[in-house]
Design an enzyme around this catalytic site. Structure first.
Site, mmCIF file in Angstrom:
data_model
loop_
_atom_site.group_PDB
_atom_site.id
_atom_site.type_symbol
_atom_site.label_atom_id
_atom_site.label_comp_id
_atom_site.label_asym_id
_atom_site.label_seq_id
_atom_site.Cartn_x
_atom_site.Cartn_y
_atom_site.Cartn_z
ATOM 1 N N TYR A 53 -8.198 12.537 53.668
ATOM 2 C CA TYR A 53 -9.304 12.352 52.281
ATOM 3 C C TYR A 53 -7.887 12.574 51.051
ATOM 4 O O TYR A 53 -7.028 12.682 51.230
ATOM 5 C CB TYR A 53 -10.276 13.228 52.007
ATOM 6 N N GLU A 55 -9.320 10.905 48.084
ATOM 7 C CA GLU A 55 -10.277 10.426 46.252
ATOM 8 C C GLU A 55 -9.195 10.602 45.242
ATOM 9 O O GLU A 55 -8.355 11.431 45.067
ATOM 10 C CB GLU A 55 -11.032 11.141 45.918
ATOM 11 N N ASP A 199 -13.074 -15.065 41.670
ATOM 12 C CA ASP A 199 -13.265 -14.871 43.476
ATOM 13 C C ASP A 199 -12.486 -15.651 44.687
ATOM 14 O O ASP A 199 -13.044 -16.697 44.995
ATOM 15 C CB ASP A 199 -15.151 -14.346 44.363
ATOM 16 N N LYS A 228 -9.283 -12.525 55.670
ATOM 17 C CA LYS A 228 -9.767 -14.051 55.868
ATOM 18 C C LYS A 228 -8.214 -14.449 56.108
ATOM 19 O O LYS A 228 -7.342 -14.784 57.045
ATOM 20 C CB LYS A 228 -10.801 -14.411 55.517
ATOM 21 N N ARG A 234 -9.728 -6.146 57.512
ATOM 22 C CA ARG A 234 -11.412 -5.469 56.509
ATOM 23 C C ARG A 234 -11.010 -4.993 55.153
ATOM 24 O O ARG A 234 -11.453 -3.826 55.588
ATOM 25 C CB ARG A 234 -12.416 -5.592 57.764
HETATM 26 N N1 DSN Z 1 -19.164 -12.837 55.344
HETATM 27 C C1 DSN Z 1 -18.675 -14.103 54.439
HETATM 28 C C2 DSN Z 1 -17.633 -15.701 54.596
HETATM 29 O O1 DSN Z 1 -18.363 -15.742 56.314
HETATM 30 O O2 DSN Z 1 -17.941 -16.140 53.699
HETATM 31 C C3 DSN Z 1 -18.551 -13.905 53.230
HETATM 32 O O3 DSN Z 1 -18.475 -13.044 52.045
#
Ligand code: DSN
Length: 414
Positions: A53, A55, A199, A228, A234
């Protein structure tokens, strides 16, 4: 004391994990927001750091025993600042959605006006969808792509900004295949006295690899996900100018989240290290080249691409010219049977519902991680078109699935 699983192994869950690894490795993973993270990242995420933990922030925690975790989180922060050239970084957001909500909380009051790209034209839920907290807490005004070229029209963004005088302008996409130019958004934000947030959830890896303009020099805040194109664990991350640093940190903790996931933060640190290597630049450029090659090959087979193509790692395919009766929902299901994983996706002004859709979204980050290049993209387009043309023929779908498996076997992810 032994752990219960020492004597009663959980074969149920681990068998399923094994099956999922097999699914990922024997099929084509074309979901634009997914990737294969490295064994090094997985080692960090699967480490004993999950027990801790913490915080607070490095040097200012609410629990003891955080000296090592402080070092890890500080390394993550310094690496990501260096990677993107940012003044400040917060690596604690559990997801991209959280990162966005924390960013809003840092600079907005409830009811403030914000400009964002409409979800059905390629934006994100957290860019003001009425079913999302962003749309309930703030007054979002949506810009859209134009009916003609299906691209964001900066004149329309400017007109809306002048009309609504937003406190914040958000640029960023989840299913828009073109670049958004950060400099052009910044000019509009300056003209109307708005803050500017980018974003970069989908394109963070492209930016890190020099395959997309970096919004950091123009934006007050940049949010992104780490899993991504960036290919890490993640999670989410927020970069900001020094001016917004304290507000961002306060918004993440204690504002929006509790204890940070230090095992995931360690995974982020590893991913930032990997993204700083010269080979990651090659990877990012190849993602874009592959997307372009796949887009061309799909067009040659009768598909229409929203906006006519792609500048980045993804494309949105309008299925109607290929087959007027084929929906995105059916295409996703049929391709799943053939071992090709992608997602149905609305096309701009889609006459079908978001659960059915007339399109699919396709991305190249995962197959590029596997080492596939332009010739394999042509093969993928052929496999997609074959499966969809013969979608009621179980034997042909099984044959496509076998061809998919043999292609993937030549390019093992792990
Ligand atoms: N779930 C993501 C995507 O597939 O683009 C966006 O949050």
């Amino acid at each position: 004391m032994p752990f219960p699983s020492d004597t009663a192994p959980d074969t149920e869950v681990f068998d399923l994990i094994d099956r999922e690894v097999e699914r990922q490795c024997t099929g084509l993973q074309l979901i634009a927001s997914e990737n294969f993270t490295s064994p090094a990242v997985m080692r960090a995420v699967g480490s004993a750091l999950t027990n801790k933990y913490a915080e607070g922030y490095p040097g200012k925690r609410y629990y003891g025993g955080n000296a090592i975790v402080d070092d890890i989180e500080s390394i993550a922060i310094e690496r990501v600042k260096a990677l993107f050239g940012a003044d400040h970084a917060n690596v604690q957001p559990h997801s991209g959605a959280n990162a966005n909500m924390c960013a809003y909380q840092a600079v907005l009051d409830a009811g403030d006006t914000v400009l964002g790209l409409s979800l059905d034209h390629g934006g994100h839920l957290t860019h003001g969808s009425p079913v999302n907290a962003s749309g309930k807490l703030y007054h979002f005004v949506a810009y859209k792509v134009t009916p003609g070229d299906e691209r964001v029209d900066m004149d329309q963004v400017r007109d809306l900004a002048l009309e609504h005088r937003p406190k914040l302008i958000v640029a960023g996409t989840t299913s828009y295949p073109r670049r958004l130019e950060p400099e052009a958004f910044k000019a509009i934000a300056d003209e109307v006295g708005a803050l500017f947030m980018f974003d970069a959830a989908h394109i963070a890896g492209l930016i890190a690899g020099g395959a997309h303009p970096n919004p950091v020099p123009y934006a007050d805040i940049v949010t992104f996900t780490t899993h991504k194109t960036l290919r890490g664990p993640r999670g989410g991350c927020i970069l900001s100018t020094a001016q917004h640093a304290a507000a961002i940190d306060k918004a993440v903790f204690p504002g929006w989240q509790g204890g940070p996931l230090e095992h995931v933060i360690a995974g982020k640190a590893v991913a930032f290290h990997e993204a700083a290597q010269p080979s990651f630049r090659d990877y990012a450029q190849q993602i874009v080249r592959n997307a372009s090659a796949l887009a061309d090959a799909l067009v040659q087979r009768g598909f229409r691409l929203v906006s006519g193509g792609t500048d980045i790692h993804l494309m949105v395919v309008d299925l109607r010219p290929f087959d007027a009766d084929l929906t995105g929902k059916e295409a996703q299901t049929v391709l799943d049977v053939a071992g090709i994983t992608l997602n149905k996706n609305s096309i701009p002004d889609d006459p079908r519902s978001p659960f059915v859709t007339s399109g699919v979204r396709i991305g190249t980050p995962s197959v590029t991680t596997q080492g596939m290049k332009e010739p394999e993209m042509v093969r993928i387009a052929e496999l997609i078109s074959r499966a969809l043309r013969h979608r009621t023929d179980a034997a042909e779908l099984a044959a496509v699935k076998a061809d998919v498996a043999s292609l993937c076997a030549a390019f093992p992810a792990y």
